[in-house]
Design an enzyme around this catalytic site. Structure first.
Site, PDB file in Angstrom:
ATOM      1  N   GLY A 274      36.511  10.190 -58.324  1.00 42.39           N
ATOM      2  CA  GLY A 274      36.974   9.679 -57.030  1.00 42.39           C
ATOM      3  C   GLY A 274      36.371  10.521 -55.939  1.00 42.39           C
TER       4      GLY A 274
ATOM      5  N   SER B  65      36.667  16.478 -58.950  1.00 40.44           N
ATOM      6  CA  SER B  65      35.224  16.253 -58.869  1.00 40.44           C
ATOM      7  C   SER B  65      34.926  14.823 -58.456  1.00 40.44           C
ATOM      8  CB  SER B  65      34.571  16.547 -60.210  1.00 40.44           C
ATOM      9  OG  SER B  65      34.907  15.503 -61.103  1.00 40.44           O
ATOM     10  N   LYS B  66      33.730  14.660 -57.926  1.00 37.22           N
ATOM     11  CA  LYS B  66      33.260  13.362 -57.444  1.00 37.22           C
ATOM     12  C   LYS B  66      33.357  12.277 -58.504  1.00 37.22           C
ATOM     13  CE  LYS B  66      29.453  14.462 -54.652  1.00 37.22           C
ATOM     14  NZ  LYS B  66      28.042  14.443 -54.489  1.00 37.22           N
ATOM     15  N   ARG B  67      33.156  12.691 -59.757  1.00 34.96           N
ATOM     16  CA  ARG B  67      33.130  11.694 -60.816  1.00 34.96           C
ATOM     17  C   ARG B  67      34.439  10.927 -60.905  1.00 34.96           C
ATOM     18  NH1 ARG B  67      32.980  14.273 -65.481  1.00 34.96           N
ATOM     19  NH2 ARG B  67      32.878  16.281 -64.450  1.00 34.96           N
TER      20      ARG B  67
END
Ligand code: GLU
Length: 476
Positions: free
Chosen positions: A257, A253-255
């Protein structure tokens, strides 16, 4: 059977590495069997659309070296390939299900549906439509429609059935039909939902295999029920496991990286290395080798051999692969690929002499600036680094002697530099490691650099001499 696969991006945001990895599998399966790979834009969720997303998706797919046989821009026998241009088709098919009694109009207000949901959640029952409108008589439905009441069309899920499909990766998967909600097929604005549009299009576009992310498994029974209602044959499904974050924890997930496909290219990963990475994440060819070209992958790819387990998006492995692909590039090609990564002050005329010195140490193209800046930017050195384990006295002498010898060096070549410097070291009997490290730090400002004599040669005589002098002033 003609193999026709597809990727069906929704332009709701950035294209992820997981999308490209799935696209690659669909692409390879089609090519392996001499079939076609179709790209279809699923833009029926008007609210979630992001301006410019389609263009970005198309461009990133191409930047990865992939392409589609039919789809946007190219067209093809089943055009258009953009769902918002096919609305009349979905309306026609939804209506046909109503006519045959497999779907029904629902006039429930948003508010009623919300209350229903809240109550179900409070009673800890699974939220679902309670079929209130299924019990309207044809006359009642006709009257409401004639009065212009807004409605959606829902599938009438036949209860008491086992809905099953044979997933290429996971084997047989069964669902009970009464666990499937009477899903909306056509919204009140005339737009289809994803479920209706995907089934109509996969059927009309003669898609034979659907390889998609495992997050769609729970939607598949809805799709199968729709195929049944239409009397169509569903495609073969394979649901591909998601990537886990590089630290092994949780779905990527974006959180934790970046997940954007474009951003990996922007960081200087080569598209061919990225593709190779996607190939071997959760799949290996029969002989377990890890370096494969796209053609080799196409030859050997078999979706049934994809592991059903999620795999870690292992950045170390990616860096390793990228390094291999960088080192495989002839210097002229590497120089070309590096163009977007060169800082403005990089001396372009020196590129081809600097590159062979650093190519070995590049793991991403964006490291070029860091690895080469001492060739064209001022450096700083600290006295204590120059001195190291020696005495200031010796270090000064070493620098002075070297300056004197190099000033007199007529031929500034690697061989002469090496001969002259080795001679100084032997004559004075200085510790080789310390003396060479001193020179390395003095001329580059770093302890780890490309080979010393090659570096000095490329830096050129005036610069090397001035840096040695600078080091001397540092010791005053
Ligand atoms: N439009 C869906 C998506 O955004 C496609 C899912 C599918 O492959 O069926 O991923």
């Amino acid at each position: 059977m003609t193999v026709r696969t597809r990727m069906a991006p929704s332009p709701t945001g950035e294209y992820h590495v997981g999308h490209i990895a799935t696209l690659l599998k669909n692409y390879a399966l089609a090519k392996k069997h001499g079939g076609s790979f179709i790209l279809r834009i699923e833009d029926t969720d008007q609210e979630r659309q992001v301006e410019g997303a389609v263009e970005k998706i198309l461009s990133v797919i191409k930047a990865y070296g992939l392409d589609w046989d039919e789809g946007p821009i190219k067209g093809g026998p089943f055009a258009p390939y953009v769902q918002s241009e096919r609305l009349d088709l979905y309306q026609k098919y939804a209506q046909s299900l109503v006519t045959q009694g497999a779907a029904y109009h629902c006039f429930c207000s948003k508010q009623r549906l919300e209350e229903l949901r809240t109550n179900q959640v409070a009673q800890k029952t699974r939220p679902r439509y309670d079929r209130q409108c299924l019990h309207l008589t044809p006359a009642e439905v006709g009257a409401k429609l004639a009065a212009g009441q807004s409605s959606v069309i829902r599938l009438k899920v036949p209860w008491g059935q086992v809905v099953s499909f044979n997933d290429l990766i996971r084997g047989q998967i069964n669902f009970q039909s009464e666990d499937v909600d009477d899903q909306v097929l056509l919204k009140s604005d005339g737009y289809p939902t994803y479920h209706l549009a995907v089934v109509v299009d996969d059927h009309l576009m003669e898609i034979s295999h659907v390889l998609r992310g495992e997050e769609w498994i729970s939607s598949t029974p809805k799709h199968i029920l729709l195929y049944q209602a239409f009397g169509w044959q569903p495609p073969i499904y394979a649901h591909i496991p998601v990537f886990l974050n590089p630290d092994g924890k949780g779905k990527m997930s974006k959180r934790k990286g970046t997940v954007s496909a474009q951003s990996f290219l922007d960081q200087g990963y080569l598209p061919e290395a990225m593709l190779n990475f996607f190939m071997i994440l959760g799949w290996t060819p029969a002989d377990q080798r890890e370096i494969l070209s796209l053609d080799e992958y196409i030859q050997e790819f078999d979706p049934a051999r994809i592991s059903p387990k999620s795999v870690v998006f292992d950045l170390k492995k990616l860096a390793w692969l990228n390094g291999i692909y960088i080192r495989r590039l002839p210097i002229t090609q590497l120089a070309q690929r590096l163009q977007p990564f060169l800082p403005a002050d990089f001396p372009k005329d020196k590129l081809e002499s600097i590159l062979p010195l650093v190519a070995e140490r590049l793991t991403t193209l964006s490291e070029i600036e860091n690895l080469t800046e001492f060739f064209y930017r001022e450096i700083t050195v600290q006295a204590q680094d120059l001195i190291g384990k020696q005495s200031t006295q010796i270090v000064k002498l070493q620098l002075q002697t070297t300056v004197a010898a190099l000033e007199n060096l007529a031929d500034w070549s690697v061989v002469s530099l090496e001969t002259a410097i080795r001679q100084l070291q032997e004559q004075a009997d200085w510790k080789k490691r310390d003396y060479f490290m001193l020179l390395r730090i003095a001329v580059t400002g770093k302890t780890a650099t490309p080979p010393l004599f090659e570096t000095m040669m490329v830096l050129n005589k005036p610069l090397v001499l001035s840096r040695l002098q600078l080091a001397l002033t540092c010791l005053q």
